[in-house]
Design a protein around this motif. Structure first.
Motif, PDB file in Angstrom:
ATOM      1  N   TYR A 297     -18.264  26.249  10.194  1.00 49.26           N
ATOM      2  CA  TYR A 297     -19.339  25.389   9.678  1.00 49.26           C
ATOM      3  C   TYR A 297     -20.653  25.602  10.427  1.00 49.26           C
TER       4      TYR A 297
ATOM      5  N   ARG B  68     -20.731   6.555   1.247  1.00 49.45           N
ATOM      6  CA  ARG B  68     -19.447   6.139   0.650  1.00 49.45           C
ATOM      7  C   ARG B  68     -18.578   5.425   1.696  1.00 49.45           C
TER       8      ARG B  68
ATOM      9  N   ASP C 235     -24.004  24.042   8.693  1.00 46.51           N
ATOM     10  CA  ASP C 235     -23.648  22.661   8.351  1.00 46.51           C
ATOM     11  C   ASP C 235     -23.458  21.793   9.582  1.00 46.51           C
TER      12      ASP C 235
ATOM     13  N   SER D 149     -10.225  15.602  -0.554  1.00 48.36           N
ATOM     14  CA  SER D 149      -8.844  15.122  -0.704  1.00 48.36           C
ATOM     15  C   SER D 149      -8.622  13.859   0.122  1.00 48.36           C
TER      16      SER D 149
ATOM     17  N   VAL E  86     -24.808  15.428   5.039  1.00 50.53           N
ATOM     18  CA  VAL E  86     -24.086  14.852   3.898  1.00 50.53           C
ATOM     19  C   VAL E  86     -24.163  13.314   3.952  1.00 50.53           C
TER      20      VAL E  86
HETATM   21  C1  LIG Z   1     -18.316  15.934   4.778  1.00 47.33           C
HETATM   22  C2  LIG Z   1     -16.803  16.116   4.836  1.00 47.33           C
HETATM   23  C3  LIG Z   1     -16.289  15.761   6.216  1.00 47.33           C
HETATM   24  C4  LIG Z   1     -16.184  15.133   3.808  1.00 47.33           C
HETATM   25  O1  LIG Z   1     -14.775  15.183   3.901  1.00 47.33           O
HETATM   26  P1  LIG Z   1     -13.865  15.227   2.593  1.00 47.33           P
HETATM   27  O2  LIG Z   1     -12.454  15.141   3.019  1.00 47.33           O
HETATM   28  O3  LIG Z   1     -14.262  16.375   1.759  1.00 47.33           O
HETATM   29  O4  LIG Z   1     -14.314  13.887   1.831  1.00 47.33           O
HETATM   30  P2  LIG Z   1     -13.372  12.757   1.213  1.00 47.33           P
HETATM   31  O5  LIG Z   1     -12.452  13.381   0.233  1.00 47.33           O
HETATM   32  O6  LIG Z   1     -12.755  11.946   2.286  1.00 47.33           O
HETATM   33  O7  LIG Z   1     -14.458  11.911   0.414  1.00 47.33           O
HETATM   34  C5  LIG Z   1     -14.658  10.504   0.574  1.00 47.33           C
HETATM   35  C6  LIG Z   1     -15.709  10.069  -0.452  1.00 47.33           C
HETATM   36  O8  LIG Z   1     -16.953  10.741  -0.181  1.00 47.33           O
HETATM   37  C7  LIG Z   1     -17.339  11.541  -1.302  1.00 47.33           C
HETATM   38  N1  LIG Z   1     -17.892  12.805  -0.780  1.00 47.33           N
HETATM   39  C8  LIG Z   1     -17.254  13.746  -0.058  1.00 47.33           C
HETATM   40  N2  LIG Z   1     -18.090  14.753   0.243  1.00 47.33           N
HETATM   41  C9  LIG Z   1     -19.270  14.430  -0.319  1.00 47.33           C
HETATM   42  C10 LIG Z   1     -20.524  15.086  -0.370  1.00 47.33           C
HETATM   43  N3  LIG Z   1     -20.736  16.274   0.211  1.00 47.33           N
HETATM   44  N4  LIG Z   1     -21.534  14.473  -1.041  1.00 47.33           N
HETATM   45  C11 LIG Z   1     -21.352  13.269  -1.648  1.00 47.33           C
HETATM   46  N5  LIG Z   1     -20.167  12.595  -1.630  1.00 47.33           N
HETATM   47  C12 LIG Z   1     -19.147  13.186  -0.972  1.00 47.33           C
HETATM   48  C13 LIG Z   1     -16.063  11.764  -2.100  1.00 47.33           C
HETATM   49  O9  LIG Z   1     -16.316  12.027  -3.447  1.00 47.33           O
HETATM   50  C14 LIG Z   1     -15.347  10.438  -1.888  1.00 47.33           C
HETATM   51  O10 LIG Z   1     -15.924   9.472  -2.719  1.00 47.33           O
HETATM   52  P3  LIG Z   1     -15.118   8.161  -3.275  1.00 47.33           P
HETATM   53  O11 LIG Z   1     -15.375   7.100  -2.250  1.00 47.33           O
HETATM   54  O12 LIG Z   1     -15.758   7.890  -4.575  1.00 47.33           O
HETATM   55  O13 LIG Z   1     -13.666   8.534  -3.380  1.00 47.33           O
HETATM   56  C15 LIG Z   1     -16.375  17.554   4.437  1.00 47.33           C
HETATM   57  O14 LIG Z   1     -16.916  17.859   3.184  1.00 47.33           O
HETATM   58  C16 LIG Z   1     -16.831  18.624   5.437  1.00 47.33           C
HETATM   59  O15 LIG Z   1     -16.081  19.006   6.313  1.00 47.33           O
HETATM   60  N6  LIG Z   1     -18.079  19.148   5.263  1.00 47.33           N
HETATM   61  C17 LIG Z   1     -18.598  20.221   6.112  1.00 47.33           C
HETATM   62  C18 LIG Z   1     -18.909  19.757   7.510  1.00 47.33           C
HETATM   63  C19 LIG Z   1     -19.878  18.592   7.521  1.00 47.33           C
HETATM   64  O16 LIG Z   1     -20.949  18.629   6.926  1.00 47.33           O
HETATM   65  N7  LIG Z   1     -19.469  17.524   8.233  1.00 47.33           N
HETATM   66  C20 LIG Z   1     -20.272  16.324   8.410  1.00 47.33           C
HETATM   67  C21 LIG Z   1     -20.921  16.370   9.753  1.00 47.33           C
HETATM   68  S1  LIG Z   1     -21.799  14.885  10.146  1.00 47.33           S
END
Ligand SMILES: CC(C)(COP(=O)(O)OP(=O)(O)OC[C@H]1O[C@@H](n2cnc3c(N)ncnc32)[C@H](O)[C@@H]1OP(=O)(O)O)[C@@H](O)C(=O)NCCC(=O)NCCS
Length: 155
Positions: A26, A118, A31, A84, A112
């Motif tokens: 990442y 959320r 990211d 997931s 994000v």
């Molecule tokens: C951001 C991250 C941690 C989210 O984890 P994930 O397991 O994919 O997300 P989840 O399945 O738990 O999603 C929870 C909720 O958030 C929403 N969501 C997840 N990613 C999202 C995104 N990028 N944008 C908007 N909503 C998002 C999901 O749709 C879900 O919504 P719901 O409440 O309606 O069910 C993951 O996408 C990731 O690893 N991203 C890259 C690294 C990063 O940017 N980390 C954040 C650093 S601060």
């Protein structure tokens, strides 16, 4: 997967290579900010992970600035299993942990914000966290050009 059924546990030393590998992925994409292996090792006690069938699928860290202010750091889910519920499960665990420690404010800097919204966080001005800016951000290569968004949950 419901977050209540996701097995979140504290990280152990054998998780370090997988955490580093996920972080490198990442960080290369821009990211997340890169962290050295030494930094991960020194902060390992703050990391929680999801491991299923011997595979590290997600992790995140709860790091304190003060007794009352903590940060969600290095939150990441393996690319093939995003959306997931693993990110939610890690954040829920970190919120639970923060509350049990009487943390009053939980923040993150992120690209994000909608994911954090959320989870119940609100977007705020990052200037309200001088502890972060002058303690950590000042050493970051993006310091003069930071485009991350600050989010906050009052616990
Ligand atoms: C951001 C991250 C941690 C989210 O984890 P994930 O397991 O994919 O997300 P989840 O399945 O738990 O999603 C929870 C909720 O958030 C929403 N969501 C997840 N990613 C999202 C995104 N990028 N944008 C908007 N909503 C998002 C999901 O749709 C879900 O919504 P719901 O409440 O309606 O069910 C993951 O996408 C990731 O690893 N991203 C890259 C690294 C990063 O940017 N980390 C954040 C650093 S601060």
């Amino acid at each position: 997967m419901s977050h209540t059924t996701v097995p979140v546990r504290k990280a152990v030393a054998s998780d370090i290579p997988a955490i580093q590998s996920l972080l490198n992925h990442y960080a290369a994409m821009g990211d997340l900010l890169p962290r050295t292996r030494a930094d991960i090792e020194n902060n390992l006690a703050h990391f929680h992970v999801v491991e299923i069938d011997g595979e590290l699928l997600a992790c995140g860290s709860l790091e304190h600035f003060t007794e009352e202010l903590a940060e969600v750091r290095s939150l990441m889910v393996r690319t093939d299993i995003k959306r997931s519920g693993l990110g939610r499960a890690i954040v829920q665990e970190l919120i639970h942990l923060a509350r049990s420690r009487q943390v009053k404010r939980l923040m993150a800097l992120t690209y994000v914000p909608d994911f954090f919204h959320r989870m119940g966080f609100k977007t705020v001005n990052k200037e309200i966290f001088p502890e972060k800016i002058w303690g950590i951000c000042v050493n970051c290569y993006k310091f003069h050009n930071c485009d991350e968004i600050a989010v906050l949950m009052e616990l």
